[in-house]
Design a protein around this motif. Structure first.
Motif, PDB file in Angstrom:
ATOM      1  N   ALA A   1       2.505   1.808  -3.385  1.00 33.81           N
ATOM      2  CA  ALA A   1       1.522   2.198  -4.231  1.00 33.81           C
ATOM      3  C   ALA A   1       1.175   3.971  -3.983  1.00 33.81           C
ATOM      4  CB  ALA A   1       0.194   1.291  -4.345  1.00 33.81           C
ATOM      5  N   ILE A   2       1.209   4.140  -2.791  1.00 25.16           N
ATOM      6  CA  ILE A   2       0.876   5.664  -2.616  1.00 25.16           C
ATOM      7  C   ILE A   2       2.207   6.662  -2.892  1.00 25.16           C
ATOM      8  CG2 ILE A   2       0.338   7.284  -0.775  1.00 25.16           C
ATOM      9  CD1 ILE A   2      -1.173   4.942   0.728  1.00 25.16           C
TER      10      ILE A   2
ATOM     11  N   LEU B   1       4.134   3.524   7.076  1.00 16.22           N
ATOM     12  CA  LEU B   1       3.063   2.537   7.367  1.00 16.22           C
ATOM     13  C   LEU B   1       3.509   1.351   8.009  1.00 16.22           C
ATOM     14  CD1 LEU B   1       1.044   3.143   3.917  1.00 16.22           C
ATOM     15  CD2 LEU B   1       0.565   4.038   6.136  1.00 16.22           C
TER      16      LEU B   1
ATOM     17  N   PRO C   1       6.091   3.912   2.639  1.00 17.31           N
ATOM     18  CA  PRO C   1       6.011   2.610   3.068  1.00 17.31           C
ATOM     19  C   PRO C   1       6.613   2.252   4.386  1.00 17.31           C
ATOM     20  CG  PRO C   1       6.746   2.534   0.732  1.00 17.31           C
ATOM     21  CD  PRO C   1       6.493   3.874   1.310  1.00 17.31           C
TER      22      PRO C   1
ATOM     23  N   LEU D   1       0.770  -1.284   0.065  1.00 14.94           N
ATOM     24  CA  LEU D   1      -0.052   0.010  -0.024  1.00 14.94           C
ATOM     25  C   LEU D   1       0.798   1.291   0.155  1.00 14.94           C
ATOM     26  CD1 LEU D   1      -2.803   1.360   0.186  1.00 14.94           C
ATOM     27  CD2 LEU D   1      -2.645   1.177   2.750  1.00 14.94           C
TER      28      LEU D   1
END
Length: 284
Positions: free
Chosen positions: A6-7, A258, A255, A3
């Motif tokens: 991708a962000i 997160l 990343p 995720l």
């Protein structure tokens, strides 16, 4: 991790990367303090979004969004100089109480003095390099230093003219003296030549004085070439993308953030579960 990657990858195309222009300058006429003060003034007006300040330069406040300016001296590599410091001191000791020592010291001081400075402009506006040029023009618009520069240039030009007149006079004197020597009566006594009607003239001193005048003219011409503005522009660089550290890039940073939040949440949940189990065991 997926995720965050991708962000970060998506933000790479959505957000604008900052560009940077580096300008190498040299303060003239002892304007170093002024240079740092005016850069601080520009920084303050950028933060305050002073519309009237930038309007005089033909710049709007919207153009200054994300704009940054900073200055630092261009430092030389001092490692080699440090290694040779003792060697220089030993050499200088050999020339104590001589005129050469002052020339050596002056040359070394100039070599190790940070004369040049780097002004860095960072921006996201596509016209950021144009804004940087306008700000440089503003820096060089100081009326006091412009008047001082004009006087200095006038004095240098006048000094060159006077030196050229003196050089012409010295050439005339030496030519006349040489002509008189060639036409003088010569009498020979015990193998020596005696020049009659000879006037004492320090030719070597005149030639040395002429050499100093020529050197002074060359130095003044170099000054006139360099002193075109209060802040001399040595190099106005080309725009380039700001290079970020590895962990400062969005595709890497997001990343990691997160993942850190995931581990923190997992640790808190684990501690909470252990606390519940401990409470249940105490009740039993």
């Amino acid at each position: 991790m997926v995720l965050g990657g991708a962000i970060g990858y998506g933000l790479k195309f959505i957000t604008s990367e900052k560009m940077q222009v580096d300008v190498i300058v040299r303060p003239n006429l002892e304007s170093k303090d002024y240079l740092y003060d005016v850069i601080s003034e520009i920084e303050s007006n950028i933060k305050a979004k002073n519309e009237s300040f930038f309007k005089e330069m033909g710049i709007s406040v919207e153009d200054m969004v994300g704009f940054e300016v900073s200055i630092e001296p261009v430092k030389k590599d001092t490692e080699k100089a440090a290694e040779k410091q003792l060697e220089y001191l030993e050499i200088l000791q050999k020339f104590q109480n001589t005129d050469l020592i002052s020339d050596v010291l002056r040359e070394e001081l100039l070599k190790n003095t940070e004369l040049n400075h780097r002004i860095s402009f960072k921006y996201i506006n596509p016209e950021g390099d144009v804004i940087a040029k306008k700000l440089i023009d503003y820096i060089n618009s100081n009326s006091y230093f412009k008047e001082l520069l004009a006087v200095h240039i006038e004095n240098s030009i006048e000094g060159i003219k006077q030196n050229e007149v003196l050089i012409a006079q010295i050439d005339t004197i030496i030519q006349s003296y040489s002509k008189n020597l060639s036409n003088a009566d010569k009498t020979y006594e015990t193998g020596k030549v005696v020049l009659q009607n000879e006037e004492k003239l320090n030719v070597a001193g005149l030639l040395s004085f002429k050499s100093n005048l020529i050197e002074d003219i060359e130095n003044r011409k170099m000054e006139l070439k360099e002193l075109t503005s209060p802040i001399g522009i040595i190099n106005f660089g080309k725009p380039h993308q700001v290079s970020k550290a590895f962990f400062g890039k969005k595709i890497i940073m997001i990343p990691i953030v997160l993942l850190g939040m995931f581990f923190l949440f997992s640790i808190i949940r684990y501690l909470n579960r252990k606390a519940s189990e401990f409470e249940v065991s105490n009740k039993i």
